[in-house]
Design a protein around this motif. Structure first.
Motif, PDB file in Angstrom:
ATOM      1  N   VAL A 189      -2.119  -2.548  14.868  1.00  0.00           N
ATOM      2  CA  VAL A 189      -1.955  -3.505  13.762  1.00  0.00           C
ATOM      3  C   VAL A 189      -0.917  -4.579  14.070  1.00  0.00           C
ATOM      4  CG1 VAL A 189      -2.703  -1.851  12.033  1.00  0.00           C
ATOM      5  CG2 VAL A 189      -0.260  -2.084  12.518  1.00  0.00           C
ATOM      6  N   ASN A 190      -0.258  -4.486  15.251  1.00  0.00           N
ATOM      7  CA  ASN A 190       0.695  -5.531  15.641  1.00  0.00           C
ATOM      8  C   ASN A 190       0.023  -6.897  15.633  1.00  0.00           C
ATOM      9  OD1 ASN A 190       3.039  -4.216  16.049  1.00  0.00           O
ATOM     10  ND2 ASN A 190       3.136  -4.564  18.274  1.00  0.00           N
ATOM     11  N   LEU A 209      -1.497  -8.434  13.298  1.00  0.00           N
ATOM     12  CA  LEU A 209      -2.591  -8.654  12.341  1.00  0.00           C
ATOM     13  C   LEU A 209      -2.021  -9.040  10.971  1.00  0.00           C
ATOM     14  CD1 LEU A 209      -5.099  -5.745  13.084  1.00  0.00           C
ATOM     15  CD2 LEU A 209      -5.178  -8.111  13.866  1.00  0.00           C
ATOM     16  N   PRO A 241      -2.352  -9.162   6.659  1.00  0.00           N
ATOM     17  CA  PRO A 241      -2.675  -8.063   5.720  1.00  0.00           C
ATOM     18  C   PRO A 241      -4.169  -7.755   5.646  1.00  0.00           C
ATOM     19  CG  PRO A 241      -1.045  -9.503   4.760  1.00  0.00           C
ATOM     20  CD  PRO A 241      -1.455 -10.149   6.054  1.00  0.00           C
ATOM     21  N   ILE A 245      -5.044  -5.916   8.788  1.00  0.00           N
ATOM     22  CA  ILE A 245      -4.523  -4.539   8.799  1.00  0.00           C
ATOM     23  C   ILE A 245      -5.435  -3.622   7.989  1.00  0.00           C
ATOM     24  CG2 ILE A 245      -2.612  -3.078   8.022  1.00  0.00           C
ATOM     25  CD1 ILE A 245      -0.719  -5.331   8.764  1.00  0.00           C
ATOM     26  N   ARG A 246      -5.827  -4.097   6.805  1.00  0.00           N
ATOM     27  CA  ARG A 246      -6.707  -3.277   5.963  1.00  0.00           C
ATOM     28  C   ARG A 246      -8.048  -3.051   6.656  1.00  0.00           C
ATOM     29  NH1 ARG A 246      -8.097  -4.071  -0.308  1.00  0.00           N
ATOM     30  NH2 ARG A 246      -6.323  -2.677  -0.431  1.00  0.00           N
ATOM     31  N   ARG A 262      -7.666  -0.490   9.384  1.00  0.00           N
ATOM     32  CA  ARG A 262      -7.505   0.852   8.825  1.00  0.00           C
ATOM     33  C   ARG A 262      -8.881   1.430   8.463  1.00  0.00           C
ATOM     34  NH1 ARG A 262      -4.358   0.047   3.791  1.00  0.00           N
ATOM     35  NH2 ARG A 262      -2.629  -0.595   5.117  1.00  0.00           N
ATOM     36  N   SER A 287       1.875   4.103  17.251  1.00  0.00           N
ATOM     37  CA  SER A 287       2.505   3.175  16.318  1.00  0.00           C
ATOM     38  C   SER A 287       3.962   3.548  16.141  1.00  0.00           C
ATOM     39  CB  SER A 287       1.800   3.212  14.967  1.00  0.00           C
ATOM     40  OG  SER A 287       2.382   2.259  14.109  1.00  0.00           O
ATOM     41  N   GLU A 308       2.364   3.033   7.808  1.00  0.00           N
ATOM     42  CA  GLU A 308       1.014   2.659   8.221  1.00  0.00           C
ATOM     43  C   GLU A 308       0.276   3.891   8.750  1.00  0.00           C
ATOM     44  OE1 GLU A 308      -0.471  -0.258   7.854  1.00  0.00           O
ATOM     45  OE2 GLU A 308      -2.245   0.733   8.699  1.00  0.00           O
TER      46      GLU A 308
END
Lengths: 237, 211, 250
Positions: free
Chosen positions: A155-156, A158, A160, A163-164, A167, A184, A189
């Motif tokens: 997620v580095n 990215l 919001p 990130i979602r 996920r 991570s 997260e």
């Protein structure tokens, strides 16, 4: 299925990994947690055949990476950066990678679609933003529709939305029976997506088990993490 | 076969390689023209091969860029090794594809230099020499892993150290990798041996070193 | 201004490749004088050298790779990526954040390069000419100070030439290749002088006339004029480079 068995590594006379041992199982998201410099990336690089272990073995579906035939159909990996030369377009990059594992050219456009880069297929990788570079890296990892995914700090960089999206993508991949291993240092997260957690500190595994087991009596995974990494003397086993 | 296709695609989609090839050929054309003119009053060496003595620099750069591009920003080498983890076969295929891509460029460039001066018999030898030089440069850059330092090293050896050693009396010239550029029968063996040695060294480091 | 120049000096001298240029440039010429001493002695004895006053000065030429590398690397290092994993992360970004005025930045950078190369040239010239005196002093006159100054100026201008071309190309390989192949024994520029006399005014050919007398130059140019012509070349290329540097996005 990923098996890391007593892997040790010394770099410039400093031991950076001590008998690292863990597993990542199919159908589960395994989080690889540790502070900066704890040995997460070094472990993943050995798993991926980029670096050599001094002793021990890291196996993917029972075989070391370098012995895999058409490896991208077994395992997809996302490391730092896009993994593409800046002068090449996203599509040209994905096409040479596809060719290397005997995958059809059409896969390039399919994975671009999955990561939402269809409109940028003709753009040179050097012109990509950090977030776009990560998506291109993920597209490369997905080319062979692999059963194992290994992601270093996915997620580095990215936003919001990204990130979602990541996920959900990883959760769905595990739900489909894939093995997902991600490193991570972002604990909240990780607590949201991981089924299993491995904690590494100063090159040693200090905890492993399901999210609930590793969290134990602590309020959050973060509290557990600080308890585990601050006190070296007390080990859970 | 898959590996060869992938490596071929990589080489063909790198804009800097196309540009280098084009500039090298254009420079050879210009020099061949210059020699044709200059030779009328003062012969400066064999006009059929002399332009290549300079423009072999383009082939050195070609090899350097091809090999160093793996290690530039973006970390393409990781992608390469994740897709093709068997390093020794990969190294062999890399050399073969680079040779295959360079050969036509070398042939056209060699012909541009040799034909106007009536040295058509030298064309095959010159083509082979330029192709081997590219492979040697790629091997060196594969060990150095960075383009500018590799270019300094190779250009310094070929254009400064080489001529200085050659100017001294003694038989050292026949052992330099670039003697064949101006005197093919004398230096051919040295070119082949140096290239093979550099490729072997590069293969060894590529195999042993962490990526 | 002083602090900016100092910062640029630190940056330049912190690069390993710059040290390659420094060491190569300073040591090559004296080493050649030493290695060639027996042959030079024989040539002097045989009387095949027409003008012995050129002797050490001529040998200086092989050290020019030093200034070339330094000139190129001063610019190209700004454009290479700072991290293998972050495409687009260049040192230039940090540089421009620290010194946003690009013209001032260039002035400081140029000053730092001139200081380093002039010092290197002075050391290399002293070593080369000193060795020549020690080895062949009986036959070689002490070099005229004006010619030594001309040689040092030639080194500095060559570095600036490399620097200016790199500013224009933003790539180190192109200027490096051009300049190094042009510094060979029979340079491309020299070849061109065989075709047209105009080629005598190319920077490397004209500049050499500042301190070398006996060479077969097709057009004889006085040292002062030669220096001015080479300076003009460098000034024009630097101006183009500066304008481009001002206008282009970092």
């Amino acid at each position: 299925m990923i098996t890391v068995d007593r892997v040790s590594k010394t770099r410039s006379r400093t031991r950076i990994l001590h008998d690292v041992t863990f597993e990542a199982r199919p159908g589960r998201v395994t989080g690889f947690l540790g502070p900066n410099g704890a040995g997460k990336t070094s472990t993943l690089r050995i798993l991926l055949g980029l670096d050599r272990p001094e002793s021990g073995a890291a196996l993917i579906c029972g075989r070391p990476y370098r012995k895999l035939d058409r490896p991208l159909t077994t395992i997809g990996a996302l490391l730092d950066g896009s993994g593409a030369h800046r002068a090449r377009t996203a599509r040209a990059h994905l096409r040479w990678v596809a060719a290397s594992n005997g995958l059809p050219d059409s896969r390039a456009d399919e994975v671009l679609e999955i990561v939402g880069l269809t409109g940028d297929a003709r753009k040179r990788a050097g012109r990509f933003s950090l977030g776009m570079s990560r998506r291109l890296g993920l597209a490369t990892a997905l080319l062979g529709d692999p059963e194992v995914l290994v992601l270093d700090e996915p997620v580095n960089g990215l936003d919001p939305v990204g990130i979602r999206w990541m996920r959900e993508f990883l959760r769905n991949s595990a739900a489909q029976g894939r093995t997902v291993l991600l490193s991570s240092h972002l604990m909240s997260e990780l607590a949201e997506i991981a089924d299993d957690v491995i904690v590494i500190d100063k090159g040693r595994i200090v905890a492993r088990g399901s999210l609930a087991e590793v969290t134990g009596d602590h309020r959050t995974l973060e509290d557990a993490f600080f308890a585990l990494t601050a006190t070296e003397a007390v080990r859970p086993w | 076969m898959n590996v060869a296709r992938a490596e071929l695609r990589k080489l063909l989609t790198l804009p800097s390689l196309r540009l280098t090839a084009l500039l090298t050929w254009a420079a050879t054309l210009l020099l061949a023209y210059a020699y044709a003119y200059a030779d009328r009053d003062a012969p400066l060496g064999d006009a059929a091969l002399a332009p290549l003595g300079y423009t072999q620099a383009g082939f050195l750069v070609l090899g350097v860029l091809a090999a160093a591009s793996e290690y530039e920003e973006g970390g393409q080498i990781h992608t390469t090794l994740l897709a093709m983890p068997r390093r020794l076969p990969l190294h062999v295929v890399k050399a073969l594809t680079l040779g295959a891509v360079t050969l036509p460029v070398a042939a056209v460039t060699a012909a541009t230099s040799t034909l106007p001066a009536g040295g058509a018999t030298w064309t095959p030898a010159a083509t082979a020499y330029l192709t081997l030089t590219t492979l040697l440069a790629a091997a060196v850059a594969g060990v150095v892993r960075r383009a500018v330092p590799a270019a300094i090293l190779l250009l310094g050896l070929y254009f400064i150290v080489g001529p200085l050693l050659r100017a001294r009396p003694g038989g050292i010239a026949a052992y330099l990798p670039d003697t064949a550029a101006l005197d093919p029968p004398r230096g051919a063996a040295a070119t082949v041996a140096w290239t093979a040695a550099a490729l072997a060294l590069a293969a060894l480091t590529f195999h042993r070193r962490d990526a | 201004m002083v602090s900016r120049v100092r910062a640029e000096l630190r940056k330049l001298l912190g690069l390993p490749t710059a040290w390659v240029g420094l060491v190569l440039g300073t040591l090559t010429a004296p080493a050649i004088v030493l290695l060639n001493a027996p042959y030079t002695r024989r040539a002097i004895a045989a009387g095949t050298l027409t003008d012995t006053s050129d002797l050490g000065l001529r040998d200086l030429g092989v050290g020019l790779i030093g200034p070339m590398v330094l000139g190129v690397i001063a610019v190209s290092s700004e454009y290479t990526s700072t991290s293998q994993h972050a495409p687009g992360a260049r040192q230039l970004t940090a540089t421009l954040t620290a010194v946003p005025d690009r013209l001032r930045l260039l002035v400081a950078k140029t000053a730092a390069l001139v200081l380093v190369v002039a010092a290197q040239a002075a050391v290399a010239a002293t070593a080369t000419l000193g060795l020549t005196q020690v080895l062949h002093g009986d036959h070689v006159p002490a070099p005229a100070p004006a010619r030594v100054a001309g040689a040092i100026l030639y080194w500095t201008l060559t570095a600036l030439l490399a620097y200016a071309i790199t500013l224009i190309t933003r790539n180190g390989i192109v200027p490096l290749t051009l300049l190094v192949i042009n510094s060979t024994v029979v340079s491309v520029s020299y070849l061109l002088t065989k075709i047209t006399d105009l080629a005598s005014y190319l920077p490397d050919i004209v500049g050499a006339q500042m301190f070398i007398r006996d060479a077969d130059f097709p057009v004889e140019i006085a040292p002062l004029t030669a220096g001015l012509v080479m300076t003009a070349w460098v000034a024009v290329l630097l101006a183009i480079g500066a304008v481009l540097f001002q206008r282009r996005d970092a």
